[in-house]
Write an enzyme that holds these catalytic residues in place. Structure first.
Site, PDB file in Angstrom:
ATOM      1  CG  ASN A  24      -5.790  18.438   1.795  1.00  0.00           C
ATOM      2  OD1 ASN A  24      -5.064  19.031   1.011  1.00  0.00           O
ATOM      3  ND2 ASN A  24      -5.326  17.691   2.787  1.00  0.00           N
ATOM      4  CG  LEU A 101      -7.749   8.657   7.475  1.00  0.00           C
ATOM      5  CD1 LEU A 101      -7.496   8.937   8.942  1.00  0.00           C
ATOM      6  CD2 LEU A 101      -6.433   8.555   6.721  1.00  0.00           C
ATOM      7  CG  ASN A 118      -5.535   9.566  -2.101  1.00  0.00           C
ATOM      8  OD1 ASN A 118      -6.194  10.104  -1.198  1.00  0.00           O
ATOM      9  ND2 ASN A 118      -4.428   8.878  -1.842  1.00  0.00           N
ATOM     10  CG  HIS A 120       0.424   9.636  -0.275  1.00  0.00           C
ATOM     11  ND1 HIS A 120      -0.123   8.844   0.723  1.00  0.00           N
ATOM     12  CD2 HIS A 120       1.764   9.516  -0.161  1.00  0.00           C
ATOM     13  CE1 HIS A 120       0.859   8.275   1.393  1.00  0.00           C
ATOM     14  NE2 HIS A 120       2.010   8.663   0.882  1.00  0.00           N
ATOM     15  CG  ASP A 161      -0.934   5.854  -1.380  1.00  0.00           C
ATOM     16  OD1 ASP A 161      -1.957   6.547  -1.511  1.00  0.00           O
ATOM     17  OD2 ASP A 161      -0.456   5.556  -0.279  1.00  0.00           O
ATOM     18  CD  GLU A 191      -1.225  17.057   2.407  1.00  0.00           C
ATOM     19  OE1 GLU A 191      -2.425  16.781   2.516  1.00  0.00           O
ATOM     20  OE2 GLU A 191      -0.402  16.752   3.275  1.00  0.00           O
TER      21      GLU A 191
END
Ligand code: GRF
Length: 213
Positions: A24, A101, A118, A120, A161, A191
């Site tokens: 990412n 993480l 973020n 997800h 989240d 993503e």
């Protein structure tokens, strides 16, 4: 221009927090190179583990790196203290969690309201929250039998989240998918596409807000 008029900031300074391979992060690096990400600049990459390949990707692209581990710092509080210090030293405006993480404390989040994003790997509010990370998300999606999954970029608040959704992209689940196969498809089709787009969108908003000040 009047000498006393402060120069408006040209680009939003971005820090990316990582723990793993950094694909990412790579999507963000590529987006800055191609101009998809043009209102922000990748300034700093912070990893919470020394062997995160994401650090290597950052180095290869001339982005400053820092490795701040809980083990070396002794506690989450100390670790976040160090992170805040280095973020401030680098005048970071926006933080992007890209496969990071560790849970970030409410105290840390309060220092950057609406300034932490973020990614997800599911369509929130499905398969998200505490315990849903990495392959576990895709295992749960397959277990449930959903036919559509995807990825979500959202603001980070004090509940995992739960922050406001910025962008989502759906991905089809195929028969015979394994969690690994599905994970790769979600990364490639969702993503790596929406993280750069959402980051650009927020950078543009930040600059527009600064213009009004
Ligand atoms: C991605 O699936 C991301 O959504 C998740 O962890 C994975 C990180 O991959 N939370 P990478 O380090 O960006 O390659």
């Amino acid at each position: 221009m009047n000498k006393e008029t402060p120069m408006k900031q040209q680009k939003v300074k971005i820090a990316v927090l990582v723990s793993g391979g950094g694909t990412n992060l790579q999507a963000l690096i590529d987006a800055e190179k191609t101009g998809i990400l043009h209102n922000g600049t990748l300034t700093l990459v912070i990893a919470n583990t020394a062997n995160a390949y994401a650090l290597e990707r950052a180095r290869q692209n001339g982005i400053a790196t820092a490795c701040i581990t809980k083990k070396e710092c002794g506690s989450t509080q100390q670790m976040e203290q160090q992170m805040l210090q280095i973020l401030q030293q680098n005048n970071i405006d926006l933080i992007v969690l890209a496969g990071y993480l560790s849970i970030i404390s409410p105290e840390f989040i309060a220092k950057y309201p609406n300034r932490i994003l973020n990614i997800h790997p599911s369509l929130i509010p499905s398969f998200c929250g505490k315990g849903f990370y990495g392959l576990k998300v895709h295992e749960a999606a397959l277990e449930k039998g959903v036919k559509i999954t995807g990825a979500t970029v959202h603001f980070v608040n004090e509940i995992p989240d739960d922050g406001k959704i910025i962008m989502q992209k759906a991905v089809t689940v195929k028969e015979n998918d394994t969690p690994e196969i599905l994970q790769k498809r979600v990364m490639r089709l969702a993503e790596w596409k929406i993280l750069p787009l959402a980051t650009q969108q927020i950078c543009q908003t930040i600059l527009q807000e600064q213009e009004k000040e």
